[in-house]
Design a protein around this motif. Structure first.
Motif, PDB file in Angstrom:
ATOM      1  N   LEU A  59      29.771 -43.196   0.173  1.00 46.19           N
ATOM      2  CA  LEU A  59      28.762 -43.637   0.737  1.00 46.19           C
ATOM      3  C   LEU A  59      27.494 -43.035   0.349  1.00 46.19           C
ATOM      4  O   LEU A  59      26.041 -43.380   0.376  1.00 46.19           O
ATOM      5  N   ALA A  60      27.128 -42.325  -0.227  1.00 43.42           N
ATOM      6  CA  ALA A  60      25.795 -42.008  -0.937  1.00 43.42           C
ATOM      7  C   ALA A  60      25.765 -42.758  -2.376  1.00 43.42           C
ATOM      8  O   ALA A  60      24.058 -42.921  -2.064  1.00 43.42           O
ATOM      9  N   ASP A  61      26.623 -42.978  -2.549  1.00 41.35           N
ATOM     10  CA  ASP A  61      25.901 -44.235  -3.330  1.00 41.35           C
ATOM     11  C   ASP A  61      25.257 -45.958  -2.811  1.00 41.35           C
ATOM     12  O   ASP A  61      24.747 -46.275  -3.403  1.00 41.35           O
ATOM     13  N   THR A  62      25.163 -46.179  -2.188  1.00 43.76           N
ATOM     14  CA  THR A  62      24.631 -46.792  -1.096  1.00 43.76           C
ATOM     15  C   THR A  62      23.600 -46.747  -0.191  1.00 43.76           C
ATOM     16  O   THR A  62      22.881 -47.435  -0.117  1.00 43.76           O
ATOM     17  N   GLN A  63      22.575 -45.465  -0.219  1.00 39.28           N
ATOM     18  CA  GLN A  63      21.997 -44.906   0.459  1.00 39.28           C
ATOM     19  C   GLN A  63      20.654 -45.172  -0.595  1.00 39.28           C
ATOM     20  O   GLN A  63      20.552 -45.366  -1.617  1.00 39.28           O
ATOM     21  N   ASP A  64      19.468 -45.934   0.302  1.00 40.85           N
ATOM     22  CA  ASP A  64      17.871 -45.963  -0.125  1.00 40.85           C
ATOM     23  C   ASP A  64      17.540 -44.740  -0.478  1.00 40.85           C
ATOM     24  O   ASP A  64      16.502 -44.950  -1.721  1.00 40.85           O
ATOM     25  N   ASP A  65      17.575 -43.949   0.328  1.00 37.74           N
ATOM     26  CA  ASP A  65      17.333 -42.787   0.177  1.00 37.74           C
ATOM     27  C   ASP A  65      17.344 -41.885  -0.960  1.00 37.74           C
ATOM     28  O   ASP A  65      18.612 -41.550  -0.095  1.00 37.74           O
ATOM     29  N   PRO A  66      16.675 -41.630  -1.958  1.00 37.85           N
ATOM     30  CA  PRO A  66      16.894 -40.402  -2.899  1.00 37.85           C
ATOM     31  C   PRO A  66      17.986 -39.046  -2.345  1.00 37.85           C
ATOM     32  O   PRO A  66      18.650 -37.946  -2.644  1.00 37.85           O
ATOM     33  N   ALA A  67      17.686 -38.473  -0.999  1.00 36.79           N
ATOM     34  CA  ALA A  67      17.384 -37.816  -0.280  1.00 36.79           C
ATOM     35  C   ALA A  67      18.316 -37.818   0.503  1.00 36.79           C
ATOM     36  O   ALA A  67      19.302 -36.782   1.002  1.00 36.79           O
ATOM     37  N   ASP A  68      18.552 -38.298   1.390  1.00 40.73           N
ATOM     38  CA  ASP A  68      20.419 -39.634   1.829  1.00 40.73           C
ATOM     39  C   ASP A  68      21.514 -38.933   0.952  1.00 40.73           C
ATOM     40  O   ASP A  68      22.117 -38.999   1.175  1.00 40.73           O
ATOM     41  N   GLU A  69      21.110 -39.704  -0.245  1.00 38.83           N
ATOM     42  CA  GLU A  69      22.360 -39.925  -1.315  1.00 38.83           C
ATOM     43  C   GLU A  69      22.615 -38.119  -1.823  1.00 38.83           C
ATOM     44  O   GLU A  69      23.708 -38.338  -1.268  1.00 38.83           O
ATOM     45  N   LEU A  70      21.889 -37.312  -1.440  1.00 36.37           N
ATOM     46  CA  LEU A  70      22.191 -36.138  -2.001  1.00 36.37           C
ATOM     47  C   LEU A  70      22.643 -35.949  -0.592  1.00 36.37           C
ATOM     48  O   LEU A  70      23.348 -34.834  -1.249  1.00 36.37           O
ATOM     49  N   ALA A  71      22.382 -35.750   0.506  1.00 36.14           N
ATOM     50  CA  ALA A  71      23.083 -34.871   1.628  1.00 36.14           C
ATOM     51  C   ALA A  71      24.499 -35.906   1.762  1.00 36.14           C
ATOM     52  O   ALA A  71      25.292 -34.748   1.789  1.00 36.14           O
ATOM     53  N   TRP A  72      24.935 -36.478   1.557  1.00 38.51           N
ATOM     54  CA  TRP A  72      25.722 -37.120   1.481  1.00 38.51           C
ATOM     55  C   TRP A  72      26.533 -36.739   0.583  1.00 38.51           C
ATOM     56  O   TRP A  72      28.167 -36.267   0.313  1.00 38.51           O
ATOM     57  N   ASP A  73      26.343 -36.742  -0.705  1.00 38.39           N
ATOM     58  CA  ASP A  73      27.068 -36.126  -2.828  1.00 38.39           C
ATOM     59  C   ASP A  73      26.888 -34.308  -1.951  1.00 38.39           C
ATOM     60  O   ASP A  73      28.180 -34.358  -2.412  1.00 38.39           O
ATOM     61  N   LEU A  74      26.281 -33.836  -0.571  1.00 35.93           N
ATOM     62  CA  LEU A  74      26.542 -32.149  -0.301  1.00 35.93           C
ATOM     63  C   LEU A  74      27.535 -32.367   0.321  1.00 35.93           C
ATOM     64  O   LEU A  74      28.937 -31.611   0.123  1.00 35.93           O
ATOM     65  N   ARG A  75      27.955 -33.197   1.515  1.00 35.44           N
ATOM     66  CA  ARG A  75      28.755 -33.236   2.100  1.00 35.44           C
ATOM     67  C   ARG A  75      30.556 -33.530   1.769  1.00 35.44           C
ATOM     68  O   ARG A  75      31.381 -32.507   1.773  1.00 35.44           O
ATOM     69  N   ALA A  76      30.187 -34.004   0.747  1.00 29.98           N
ATOM     70  CA  ALA A  76      31.155 -34.835  -0.281  1.00 29.98           C
ATOM     71  C   ALA A  76      32.014 -33.933  -1.418  1.00 29.98           C
ATOM     72  O   ALA A  76      32.929 -32.538  -1.102  1.00 29.98           O
ATOM     73  N   LEU A  77      30.933 -33.016  -1.790  1.00 33.86           N
ATOM     74  CA  LEU A  77      31.844 -31.058  -2.387  1.00 33.86           C
ATOM     75  C   LEU A  77      31.785 -29.707  -1.116  1.00 33.86           C
ATOM     76  O   LEU A  77      32.645 -28.747  -1.657  1.00 33.86           O
ATOM     77  N   THR A  78      31.493 -30.273  -0.340  1.00 34.29           N
ATOM     78  CA  THR A  78      31.456 -29.356   0.850  1.00 34.29           C
ATOM     79  C   THR A  78      33.040 -29.377   1.856  1.00 34.29           C
ATOM     80  O   THR A  78      34.302 -28.714   1.594  1.00 34.29           O
ATOM     81  N   ALA A  79      33.735 -31.071   1.730  1.00 35.46           N
ATOM     82  CA  ALA A  79      34.484 -31.415   1.715  1.00 35.46           C
ATOM     83  C   ALA A  79      35.900 -30.791   0.635  1.00 35.46           C
ATOM     84  O   ALA A  79      36.609 -30.662   0.631  1.00 35.46           O
ATOM     85  N   ALA A  80      35.588 -31.447  -0.452  1.00 32.42           N
ATOM     86  CA  ALA A  80      35.615 -30.650  -1.344  1.00 32.42           C
ATOM     87  C   ALA A  80      36.002 -29.230  -2.007  1.00 32.42           C
ATOM     88  O   ALA A  80      37.442 -28.889  -2.101  1.00 32.42           O
ATOM     89  N   GLU A  81      35.683 -28.606  -1.287  1.00 27.98           N
ATOM     90  CA  GLU A  81      35.804 -26.899  -1.323  1.00 27.98           C
ATOM     91  C   GLU A  81      36.601 -26.430  -0.115  1.00 27.98           C
ATOM     92  O   GLU A  81      37.257 -25.497  -0.745  1.00 27.98           O
ATOM     93  N   GLU A  82      36.678 -27.707   0.950  1.00 32.34           N
ATOM     94  CA  GLU A  82      37.744 -27.292   2.048  1.00 32.34           C
ATOM     95  C   GLU A  82      38.650 -27.746   1.644  1.00 32.34           C
ATOM     96  O   GLU A  82      39.940 -26.975   1.068  1.00 32.34           O
ATOM     97  N   ILE A  83      38.880 -28.052   0.592  1.00 27.69           N
ATOM     98  CA  ILE A  83      40.467 -28.570  -0.350  1.00 27.69           C
ATOM     99  C   ILE A  83      41.416 -27.652  -1.541  1.00 27.69           C
ATOM    100  O   ILE A  83      41.878 -27.906  -1.023  1.00 27.69           O
ATOM    101  N   ALA A  84      40.199 -27.419  -1.677  1.00 25.11           N
ATOM    102  CA  ALA A  84      39.688 -26.599  -2.906  1.00 25.11           C
ATOM    103  C   ALA A  84      40.474 -25.052  -1.988  1.00 25.11           C
ATOM    104  O   ALA A  84      41.981 -24.518  -2.925  1.00 25.11           O
ATOM    105  N   GLU A  85      40.232 -24.128  -1.148  1.00 24.94           N
ATOM    106  CA  GLU A  85      40.065 -23.359  -0.800  1.00 24.94           C
ATOM    107  C   GLU A  85      42.068 -23.413   0.200  1.00 24.94           C
ATOM    108  O   GLU A  85      42.189 -22.599   0.223  1.00 24.94           O
TER     109      GLU A  85
END
Length: 181
Positions: A59-85
């Motif tokens: 979803l981050a890759d479909t964003q027009d606003d760079p700040a929105d793209e960052l927000a979605w990528d941060l959500r992805a990282l947070t979820a990945a960390e949950e899985i790793a933990e």
């Protein structure tokens, strides 16, 4: 073997995400964004972390606003960390450990995306931090098309940020030798 085959059953949500990724890659970014957002509403902030990680990353890759793209990528990282933990604490859960291993292979792409996001927003220090994390995570990848794509993205960002990448050892771009068979 039967148990292993059962674990490989298709995940309907991941299949749907993949279908929207194909739509996006075919050039319909806006429609892909709308469909991804519909899926996000369905999954929710507390849904399966693998689904949230995968969906937010794309979803981050479909964003027009760079700040929105960052927000979605941060959500992805947070979820990945949950899985790793979850995988680190799993003793009997082979499926949980398998998911954790799968998301570890996803970390290089997540950090490359975050590095690009931060670079696009002018935060070169944060971009370099995530670029270093991407290199470190990519060192464990096997030699395949996915790894080649990740290393190509790392090299592009190194060039963009004026980094040589020699920290990881392996030539001028830091590509290490293959780590796993």
């Amino acid at each position: 073997m039967v148990e292993r085959q059962g674990q490989a059953a298709p995940d309907a949500v991941l299949t749907r995400i993949g279908q929207v990724v194909m739509l996006h890659h075919a050039g319909d970014r806006e429609e892909a964004r709308h469909r991804f957002l519909d899926l996000w509403a369905e999954i929710g902030e507390h849904g399966d972390p693998l689904h949230r990680c995968t969906l937010a990353h794309y979803l981050a890759d479909t964003q027009d606003d760079p700040a929105d793209e960052l927000a979605w990528d941060l959500r992805a990282l947070t979820a990945a960390e949950e899985i790793a933990e979850d995988g680190l604490g799993a003793r009997d859960g082979a499926a949980v450990r398998d998911r954790a291993a799968a998301v570890r292979a996803f970390y290089p792409a997540l950090h490359v995306s975050l590095a690009a996001d931060y670079a696009g927003l002018g935060d070169r220090d944060a971009a370099r931090t995530h670029l270093r994390r991407a290199r470190g995570a990519a060192a464990a990848l096997t030699d395949d098309g996915y790894a080649a794509g990740v290393w190509a993205a790392i090299r592009r960002l190194e060039s963009r940020l004026g980094e040589g990448g020699g920290e990881t050892g392996g030539g001028p771009w830091g590509r290490p030798p293959r780590q796993r068979p």
